[in-house]
Design a protein around this motif. Structure first.
Motif, mmCIF file in Angstrom:
data_model
loop_
_atom_site.group_PDB
_atom_site.id
_atom_site.type_symbol
_atom_site.label_atom_id
_atom_site.label_comp_id
_atom_site.label_asym_id
_atom_site.label_seq_id
_atom_site.Cartn_x
_atom_site.Cartn_y
_atom_site.Cartn_z
ATOM 1 N N SER A 67 3.110 -0.302 4.998
ATOM 2 C CA SER A 67 3.535 0.972 4.231
ATOM 3 C C SER A 67 4.457 1.566 5.100
ATOM 4 O O SER A 67 4.471 1.443 6.262
ATOM 5 C CB SER A 67 2.495 1.769 3.783
ATOM 6 O OG SER A 67 2.715 3.188 3.513
ATOM 7 N N ARG B 53 -9.031 -3.605 1.778
ATOM 8 C CA ARG B 53 -8.120 -2.317 2.257
ATOM 9 C C ARG B 53 -8.202 -2.290 3.925
ATOM 10 O O ARG B 53 -7.330 -1.580 4.543
ATOM 11 C CB ARG B 53 -8.282 -1.159 1.690
ATOM 12 C CG ARG B 53 -8.080 -1.014 0.050
ATOM 13 C CD ARG B 53 -8.486 0.108 -0.266
ATOM 14 N NE ARG B 53 -9.867 0.359 -0.231
ATOM 15 C CZ ARG B 53 -10.398 1.547 -0.414
ATOM 16 N NH1 ARG B 53 -9.658 2.788 -0.798
ATOM 17 N NH2 ARG B 53 -11.395 1.939 -0.334
ATOM 18 N N GLU C 208 -6.204 5.570 -3.764
ATOM 19 C CA GLU C 208 -7.049 4.319 -3.114
ATOM 20 C C GLU C 208 -6.060 3.213 -2.699
ATOM 21 O O GLU C 208 -6.442 2.360 -1.950
ATOM 22 C CB GLU C 208 -7.839 3.644 -4.511
ATOM 23 C CG GLU C 208 -8.955 4.945 -4.743
ATOM 24 C CD GLU C 208 -9.924 4.521 -5.793
ATOM 25 O OE1 GLU C 208 -9.741 3.032 -6.257
ATOM 26 O OE2 GLU C 208 -10.614 5.203 -6.539
ATOM 27 N N ASN C 209 -4.794 3.044 -3.173
ATOM 28 C CA ASN C 209 -4.095 2.094 -2.728
ATOM 29 C C ASN C 209 -3.527 2.427 -1.727
ATOM 30 O O ASN C 209 -2.211 2.645 -1.050
ATOM 31 C CB ASN C 209 -2.817 2.187 -3.785
ATOM 32 C CG ASN C 209 -2.075 0.867 -3.372
ATOM 33 O OD1 ASN C 209 -2.134 0.035 -2.663
ATOM 34 N ND2 ASN C 209 -0.653 1.223 -3.887
ATOM 35 N N PRO D 80 0.774 -1.338 -0.021
ATOM 36 C CA PRO D 80 -0.044 -0.073 -0.072
ATOM 37 C C PRO D 80 0.826 1.321 -0.152
ATOM 38 O O PRO D 80 2.026 1.357 0.538
ATOM 39 C CB PRO D 80 -0.978 0.051 1.388
ATOM 40 C CG PRO D 80 -0.699 -1.412 1.970
ATOM 41 C CD PRO D 80 0.448 -1.971 1.313
ATOM 42 N N TYR D 81 0.576 2.389 -0.636
ATOM 43 C CA TYR D 81 1.042 3.455 -0.754
ATOM 44 C C TYR D 81 1.015 4.236 0.756
ATOM 45 O O TYR D 81 1.886 4.913 1.321
ATOM 46 C CB TYR D 81 0.381 4.558 -1.529
ATOM 47 C CG TYR D 81 0.937 5.914 -1.511
ATOM 48 C CD1 TYR D 81 2.007 6.238 -2.150
ATOM 49 C CD2 TYR D 81 0.318 6.975 -0.798
ATOM 50 C CE1 TYR D 81 2.711 7.552 -2.307
ATOM 51 C CE2 TYR D 81 0.882 8.338 -0.813
ATOM 52 C CZ TYR D 81 2.130 8.564 -1.370
ATOM 53 O OH TYR D 81 2.740 9.714 -1.488
ATOM 54 N N GLU E 146 -3.978 1.070 3.126
ATOM 55 C CA GLU E 146 -4.770 0.273 4.163
ATOM 56 C C GLU E 146 -5.401 0.775 5.535
ATOM 57 O O GLU E 146 -4.551 1.922 5.669
ATOM 58 C CB GLU E 146 -3.778 -1.126 4.286
ATOM 59 C CG GLU E 146 -2.398 -0.333 5.238
ATOM 60 C CD GLU E 146 -1.780 -1.758 5.753
ATOM 61 O OE1 GLU E 146 -2.033 -3.061 5.474
ATOM 62 O OE2 GLU E 146 -0.617 -1.295 6.134
#
Length: 98
Positions: A85, A59, A31-32, A3-4, A34
């Protein structure tokens, strides 16, 4: 995929505001992500909301811990260790991300 960003939301007994906080986190333009819900001895109402979001959106992960001493710092640390992330954001269960 990594995730970003990871958004950590600690919660205990704010069922009346948790859903709005989660919707605001999930509604970000990136959108990426968690969203990790850190349950610190949650009430049944909070557990139902958190579990429901986790079931409906991949997510979201709900970490349902027993109540920790003081304000649950131990559980937040455990949740932080679960983040995938390097970008970590905190959002309380009664706050909105705009």
């Amino acid at each position: 995929m990594t995730p970003y960003a990871s958004i950590l939301i600690p919660t205990h007994d704010r069922a009346s505001t948790l859903a709005a906080s989660l919707r605001s986190a999930l509604g970000q333009s990136v959108e990426n992500i968690e969203v990790l819900i850190c349950g610190d001895g949650v009430t049944d109402d909070v557990r139902e909301i958190a579990s429901g979001f986790a079931e409906r959106d991949a997510r979201v992960r709900f970490l349902d811990f027993p109540k920790a001493p003081r304000r649950g710092a131990i559980n937040m640390h455990r949740t932080l260790e679960e983040a995938r992330s390097d970008r970590i954001f905190y959002n309380d269960d009664d706050d909105l991300l705009l």
